[in-house]
Design an enzyme around this catalytic site. Structure first.
Site, PDB file in Angstrom:
ATOM      1  N   SER A 116      37.201  22.798  36.208  1.00  0.00           N
ATOM      2  CA  SER A 116      37.669  24.109  36.647  1.00  0.00           C
ATOM      3  C   SER A 116      36.575  25.153  36.755  1.00  0.00           C
ATOM      4  CB  SER A 116      38.752  24.619  35.692  1.00  0.00           C
ATOM      5  OG  SER A 116      38.239  24.764  34.379  1.00  0.00           O
TER       6      SER A 116
ATOM      7  N   LYS B 203      49.983  25.807  38.332  1.00  0.00           N
ATOM      8  CA  LYS B 203      48.961  26.131  39.325  1.00  0.00           C
ATOM      9  C   LYS B 203      49.512  25.828  40.727  1.00  0.00           C
ATOM     10  CE  LYS B 203      44.985  25.870  36.244  1.00  0.00           C
ATOM     11  NZ  LYS B 203      45.711  25.887  34.975  1.00  0.00           N
TER      12      LYS B 203
ATOM     13  N   HIS C 154      43.521  20.953  38.146  1.00  0.00           N
ATOM     14  CA  HIS C 154      42.897  21.550  39.330  1.00  0.00           C
ATOM     15  C   HIS C 154      42.757  20.522  40.456  1.00  0.00           C
ATOM     16  CE1 HIS C 154      41.984  25.477  37.549  1.00  0.00           C
ATOM     17  NE2 HIS C 154      41.836  24.796  36.430  1.00  0.00           N
TER      18      HIS C 154
END
Length: 421
Positions: free
Chosen positions: A208, A267, A236
């Site tokens: 990240s 996310k 991610h």
């Protein structure tokens, strides 16, 4: 007699002394904390929180900020946190299933939507089963302790996310830390770990802070050679890496070689909250019995479950959103490089603008905000000392004009502060 002494203390016979001691301790604590906070301010690493008065999205309105600004620092990779169908699904779940369960899963905190989402996650990742957590931080702190014993070994990339590091600290396995994405070092550590019962290689799929992607092909080859298991954190990567957004293992063609995946719903998959582990059914069954963050945390609120479930539906229906990321990421990276900036990582929408100096990163981020661009400077302890940067994150809902405007603002600010010629 002891009752009389207690009464005298409560009436004031000794309470003043107790209060004084407590007051002295509180004053000492306050002094220590203020000194620590002043050191943080003096180092230029103080982190301020900007207050948002609108939905998450490519354009935001800050409290007291007037006009909307361009947002380039969210993990809202696919723009689904404000997608009308995702919001509608949350409202419907809230109305049908209520605000929350007021309980942990094994008592009275499991609803049909929780089981449906777990099945959907497993199907999305092509795994046997899945288990939900309040966050991926909880998933990472909950797996290693439940799975590994003092007979086992865990081998962790030195730049793994803090939640992986904390999770590994909690377990009693033998711990090895290998140099970042260094396969020679990993192999040496695997050779040394052969004396242990189980060997688990743990790595972020996409890191990240630097936007680089783990060499999963090579990791899986070494794992096969030394009879080890592979664990990846896909926070991610889930939803947008790989041809259909399944993640790093799909991108690199090793979906059948990765044993355990932990990831987030907070996310790309709706942006609300929640995390999960997916993998062998027997592992998921064990986590339901022994994983402390699962056993002792309330179940996910129905509205959050509804958001994530609809986000997965949208991804499994079409990969158009995920595919739109590549061109936009490449546009930003190439234009910033041409302007003279150093961008860490490769082909990932996390685009760290490397600056080195913490104070420079903070000042440039403030100047960017004055030009209508919301970005954040990252410095120690979030990243190593001397590795300060402004982390830019591209979203599928950014337009080409948004990206070009961001690059223009960076160029102006970078020249002003001597970051580029």
């Amino acid at each position: 007699m002891w009752r009389g002494a207690v009464v005298r203390v409560l009436r004031g016979g000794g309470a003043g002394t107790l209060r004084s001691a407590s007051g002295a301790a509180s004053a000492q604590l306050r002094r220590l904390l203020e000194n620590e906070l002043e050191d943080i301010r003096g180092a230029g690493t103080w982190k301020s929180e900007r207050i948002i008065a609108s939905r998450q999205g490519p354009h935001l309105r800050l409290v007291g900020g007037g006009a909307k600004i361009l947002n380039f620092c969210a993990n809202n990779y696919l723009g689904l946190s404000s997608h009308p169908e995702v919001i509608r699904a949350a409202v419907e779940a809230l109305e049908k299933f209520g605000a929350g369960l007021s309980s942990v899963r094994f008592i009275c905190g499991t609803q049909s939507i929780h089981k449906d989402l777990e099945e959907k996650i497993a199907r999305f990742h092509q795994r046997e089963d899945a288990i939900l957590y309040p966050s991926c931080f909880d998933a990472n702190t909950g797996i290693f302790e439940a799975l590994l014993t003092p007979e086992d070994a865990v081998l962790s990339d030195e730049l793994n996310h803090a939640s992986i590091i904390d999770g590994i600290r909690l377990c009693k396995a033998n711990k090895y830390r290998y140099k970042h994405m260094d396969m020679q070092d990993l192999e040496a550590k695997l050779q040394d770990a052969q004396k242990h019962r189980l060997r688990l290689v743990a790595t972020d799929g996409a890191f990240s802070m630097d936007g680089d992607i783990a060499p999963l092909r090579e990791i899986c080859q070494l794992a096969q050679k030394y009879d080890a298991l592979v664990f990846i954190d896909e926070c991610h990567a889930t939803g947008f890496l790989g041809p259909t957004g399944r993640g790093t293992d799909e991108l690199l063609g090793v979906m059948d070689k990765v044993t355990i995946i932990n990831s987030t719903l907070g996310k790309a998959l709706g942006g609300a909250a929640g995390g999960y582990t997916t993998g062998p059914r027997s592992l998921i069954d064990l986590l339901r019995q022994r994983s402390r963050p699962y056993l002792f945390s309330n179940s996910l609120p129905p509205a959050v479950v509804g958001c994530a479930s609809k986000a997965l539906d949208l991804l499994m229906e079409s990969n158009a959103i995920a595919q739109s990321m590549a061109a936009k990421t490449q546009r930003f990276r190439s234009k910033m490089t041409a302007a003279g900036f150093t961008i860490s990582g490769k082909d990932h929408p996390i685009c760290p603008v490397m600056l080195g100096d913490a104070r420079l990163a903070a000042v440039m981020a403030e100047d960017m905000l004055n030009r209508g661009i919301y970005v954040i400077g990252f410095s120690y302890p979030v990243v190593p000392k001397g590795k300060a940067r402004i982390r830019v994150q591209i979203s599928a809902v950014h337009s080409d004009e948004d990206i070009d405007h961001c690059v223009e603002a960076f160029t102006e600010v970078g020249r002003k502060h001597g970051a580029i010629p």
